[in-house]
Design an enzyme around this catalytic site. Structure first.
Site, PDB file in Angstrom:
ATOM      1  N   SER A 273       0.808  -1.227   0.000  1.00 30.20           N
ATOM      2  CA  SER A 273       0.000   0.000   0.000  1.00 30.20           C
ATOM      3  C   SER A 273       0.838   1.272   0.000  1.00 30.20           C
ATOM      4  CB  SER A 273      -0.941   0.020   1.212  1.00 30.20           C
ATOM      5  OG  SER A 273      -1.791  -1.090   1.190  1.00 30.20           O
TER       6      SER A 273
ATOM      7  N   HIS B 266       0.581   4.853   4.242  1.00 32.02           N
ATOM      8  CA  HIS B 266      -0.244   5.417   3.173  1.00 32.02           C
ATOM      9  C   HIS B 266       0.081   6.891   2.943  1.00 32.02           C
ATOM     10  CE1 HIS B 266      -3.798   2.333   3.031  1.00 32.02           C
ATOM     11  NE2 HIS B 266      -2.617   1.747   3.105  1.00 32.02           N
TER      12      HIS B 266
END
Length: 197
Positions: free
Chosen positions: A126, A177
């Site tokens: 991610s 993220h």
């Protein structure tokens, strides 16, 4: 731009780096899904564990990019990669694309090391995928003349939704993220400013 119409062989030929990453995701997932005495030991070697990184196991800043916690985690990240990465591999070129992908993923893991507690454990692509989103953000907000209509229509809402969902989804490494997104944005600025000169 984001809709795949190629055959499998065409996709592999046009996007060899993305294709290789998909294969690596699959192989690593199989290895980490082996019976407990084998699979868990392999996962324990490659997952990101902050206190182990701080004692010198620096490979854990890279290897978690290719490991996933479960099948849904694997499928979601791999689907995102197949959907959104090919356009950047075409735009940046194969070598520059893999450098950006790995660099943003590593930066995301470094941020996790410094911001999250020592016992924090992380796996997943991610951070690197958000790094790609960051490059798209640089195109959208800074280099608007390079942004196709499809990019404006799809990526801007996706960026907003992805950032919002990061804060409202359980078991998500928010640090990775956001750090990946910011790293990708500034790397994108550097790449496109350099290409203008």
């Amino acid at each position: 731009m984001f809709f795949r119409t190629e055959s499998l062989s065409q996709f592999i030929k046009q996007y060899p780096v993305v294709s290789a990453l998909v294969v690596i995701h699959g192989v690593v997932f199989i290895l980490t899904s082996l019976p407990a005495d084998l699979g868990n030991s392999f996962m324990s070697i490659i997952m990101g564990v902050n206190f182990l990184i701080s004692t010198g196991e620096w490979w854990r800043l890279v290897t978690p990019i290719f490991a996933h916690a479960d099948l849904w985690h694997l499928l979601f990240n791999t689907f995102s990669l197949v959907l959104f990465a090919p356009a950047l591999e075409r735009l940046l070129g194969h070598t520059q694309f893999i450098i950006v992908y790995l660099l943003t993923g590593i930066i995301a893991n470094v941020a996790t090391l410094f911001i999250q507690p020592p016992l924090y454990i992380s796996v997943g692509a991610s951070g690197a995928i958000f790094g790609l989103f960051g490059v798209y953000a640089a195109i959208l907000f800074i280099f608007k003349e390079r942004a196709p209509t499809e990019l404006k229509q799809i990526m801007l809402p996706l960026l907003l939704i992805s950032v919002i969902m990061t804060f409202f989804t359980a078991n998500v490494n928010v640090t990775a993220h956001i750090a990946g997104l910011i790293a990708g944005f500034f790397i994108g600025l550097f790449i496109f400013y350099k290409s203008k000169q």
